[in-house]
Structures are given as structure tokens and as C-alpha cells.
Write an enzyme that holds these catalytic residues in place. Structure first.
Site, PDB file in Angstrom:
ATOM      1  N   ASP A  19       4.281  -6.518 -13.197  1.00 39.00           N
ATOM      2  CA  ASP A  19       3.191  -7.501 -13.088  1.00 39.00           C
ATOM      3  C   ASP A  19       2.335  -7.521 -14.358  1.00 39.00           C
ATOM      4  O   ASP A  19       1.095  -7.517 -14.293  1.00 39.00           O
ATOM      5  CB  ASP A  19       2.286  -7.185 -11.889  1.00 39.00           C
ATOM      6  CG  ASP A  19       3.049  -6.761 -10.644  1.00 39.00           C
ATOM      7  OD1 ASP A  19       4.144  -7.292 -10.412  1.00 39.00           O
ATOM      8  OD2 ASP A  19       2.541  -5.890  -9.912  1.00 39.00           O
ATOM      9  N   GLU A 184       4.206 -15.789  -5.516  1.00 43.10           N
ATOM     10  CA  GLU A 184       3.166 -14.861  -5.970  1.00 43.10           C
ATOM     11  C   GLU A 184       3.033 -14.891  -7.481  1.00 43.10           C
ATOM     12  O   GLU A 184       3.712 -15.658  -8.169  1.00 43.10           O
ATOM     13  CB  GLU A 184       3.487 -13.442  -5.488  1.00 43.10           C
ATOM     14  CG  GLU A 184       4.799 -12.883  -6.009  1.00 43.10           C
ATOM     15  CD  GLU A 184       5.147 -11.536  -5.391  1.00 43.10           C
ATOM     16  OE1 GLU A 184       4.555 -11.152  -4.366  1.00 43.10           O
ATOM     17  OE2 GLU A 184       6.034 -10.849  -5.953  1.00 43.10           O
TER      18      GLU A 184
END
Length: 304
Positions: A19, A184
Site C-alpha cells: 500500500d 480499495e
């Protein structure tokens, strides 16, 4: 030739950040992400002046000085009103810490998460004129991307402004046909009159985890998904689990996407950090689309 990271990272290994996000400020690139060595202790950072030579800079947010006991995921750092703010996930909630330097220490005077009635992850702050928008993922009937306007001091979301942006409803977004669909890792940029919502879909453990985008004419959309999605995937990089990153512009004005892949073909974690050059290209019908150049794909690696 792969880009390199100089200096000792955690356990003497490469960044292994999932991420990831890169924040560019005054000639320096700052790299943050979910710590693959220990995501339960906070966030570390790396810096570079040229994107080729990276240096480990240590812990910039430590558990106990800001909200969270475990699962420190998906940070974003912004410069706002003379200070540096880190929006991040911990305990499946979103919190915002502040520092006087991009290297922290990021802390909260009052240790708390944003007040919401649902679990939320993956924050992204967009500053548009005199308003601040928080794009994020709500864990309700799947991982769904929402947006809401924030108070100007970044202390709270204006509940009445919250609206869903997108959820997994395209074939490439749920290749496992899971009951709990996943979209996401939002990043939003504006170009001309259009807003580009870049996101990842599928469970992160799925080899088909990939990146697409949708466009809208306001921070709230309505969002139209690009028919050519995904624009970054296993087919682009040759690596499983390609996705969940952040778009940034370098010192020369070129766009890049920093993201993670699975560690290896048969191993998901710890995930590896990579970069790829992207462009906004005009199609024959005048539509502007995001394209990732596979020739520029590379991992960040430590110099032993």
C-alpha cells in the site's frame, strides 16, 4: 537496471512496503507504506533525491503516540497549513496524525480515530479549492469506496456529505466471484474538468488483484468506470497481486504510480514495492485515459 535503496532497512532487508505512497516535497521523495516487517508497530519511511537511490529513515509514526494498536496500513502524507499530516488506517479505522517534518514524528495530541459508525480503511485526502475531501473504503457489503467532506482542521468527516463512489460490479473486479467484493486503495486527481478515481480491485491475496480507474465531473462523481480496465495488472508487470498504490508527479512533471506486488509467485507476503511510469493519453475519440508503460516497471531493492 532496478532502482536501489541504500542503507539498512528493518532487519537489513529491502523496503517490502505494501500500500505504498510517495510524497514529493522540496526536491525530496518520501516513501511510506504498510510495513511488511511489522505492520503492528507503526510506519517507516525512505527518502530519495532522484528516485534511484533510496535511504532508510526509520520510524516516523510509532504505536502509542497516535491512534492504533495493530494493523497500521495505507498511509498518505500531505502538506497543509504549514504542517505535515498523515492519514492512515489502524484497527480498521482511520486516524490523522501531524508533524513538523515529513519524517515525523507523526503524533496526535488527543489519541483517537475519526468518529464513524462503520469500519473504514485506505484514506486519501483531496484538497479542492476551499474544501477537503476524504476518499476511503467502508467495510459494508464489501469493500466499497466512499467520499465525504472533512472539517477544515481535518478533525472529522461531515456525516451528511458521505456518498458511495464505486463498488465491485465488473468481472475483472471480482474474478473469484466472492460474496464480499473489493474495491480499495483510492487515489483521486483532477485534470481539466475531470476527476480520476484510481483504485484496486479483488482481494489483495488474489493473483488477479489489479488497478483501474473511473472518471467524474465532480469530487462526488457520478463515476464512470473506464471500459479498458484494468490498466495495471499481472499482465502488465508479470507479477501476481499488482495494485494498491498512489499516483504522484516527479520533479520533471512526469506521472508515476507506486504500488505493491506479491512477494513471489507462490507467496503473498511480505509484499514488494514497485514503480511504473504512467501517462494520460488522448484516444481517437478525444477521451483521456491512463496508460501504464510496462517497460518502466521495476522493484525497489536494497544494496547489500
Amino acid at each position: 537496471m532496478p532502482f536501489t535503496v541504500k542503507g539498512q532497512g528493518p532487519a537489513g532487508q529491502n523496503p517490502l512496503l505494501a500500500d505504498p505512497t510517495i510524497f514529493y516535497y522540496k526536491g525530496i521523495y518520501y516513501l511510506y507504506g504498510t510495513n511488511g516487517h511489522n505492520a503492528n508497530e507503526g510506519f517507516t519511511a525512505y527518502t530519495s533525491a532522484d528516485q534511484r537511490n533510496w535511504f532508510y529513515r526509520g520510524i516516523v509514526l510509532k504505536k502509542g503516540t497516535s491512534f492504533g494498536t495493530r494493523g497500521f496500513w495505507a498511509p498518505q502524507v500531505v502538506h497543509y497549513k504549514g504542517r505535515f499530516y498523515m492519514a492512515y488506517t489502524a484497527d480498521e479505522h482511520i486516524a490523522i496524525a501531524v508533524a513538523d517534518s515529513p519524517l515525523g514524528p507523526f503524533q496526535q495530541q488527543e489519541i483517537k480515530a475519526l468518529d464513524t459508525s462503520v469500519k473504514m480503511i485506505d484514506p486519501f485526502l483531496l484538497f479542492e479549492k476551499d474544501k477537503v475531501y476524504l476518499y476511503h473504503v467502508r467495510l459494508q457489503n464489501g469493500n466499497r469506496i466512499f467520499v465525504g467532506e472533512m472539517n477544515k482542521d481535518l478533525s472529522a468527516i461531515k456525516t451528511a456529505t458521505v456518498k458511495e463512489c464505486i463498488h465491485a460490479d465488473a468481472g475483472w473486479e471480482n474474478t473469484a466471484n466472492a460474496k464480499w467484493g473489493v474495491t480499495e486503495g483510492p487515489t483521486v486527481v483532477k485534470r481539466g474538468r475531470y476527476y480520476y478515481l484510481i483504485y484496486s480491485a479483488n482481494d489483495f491475496r488474489n493473483p488477479d488483484y489489479a488497478v483501474g480507474f473511473a472518471t467524474g465531473t465532480s469530487p462526488y462523481g457520478p463515476w464512470e468506470k473506464y471500459s479498458g480496465n484494468p490498466v495495471l495488472s499481472q499482465q502488465t508487470t508479470g507479477n501476481n497481486g499488482t495494485g494498491h498504490g498512489d499516483l504522484f508527479k516527479d520533479a520533471q512533471g512526469n506521472w508515476h504510480y507506486v504500488f505493491h506486488t506479491h512477494y513471489a509467485a507462490a507467496t503473498v507476503a511480505p509484499r514488494r514495492t514497485a514503480l511504473i511510469r504512467v501517462t494520460f493519453e488522448k484516444t481517437a475519440n478525444g477521451e483521456e485515459v491512463i496508460t501504464a508503460d510496462p517497460r518502466t516497471f521495476h522493484f525497489l531493492n536494497v544494496v547489500q
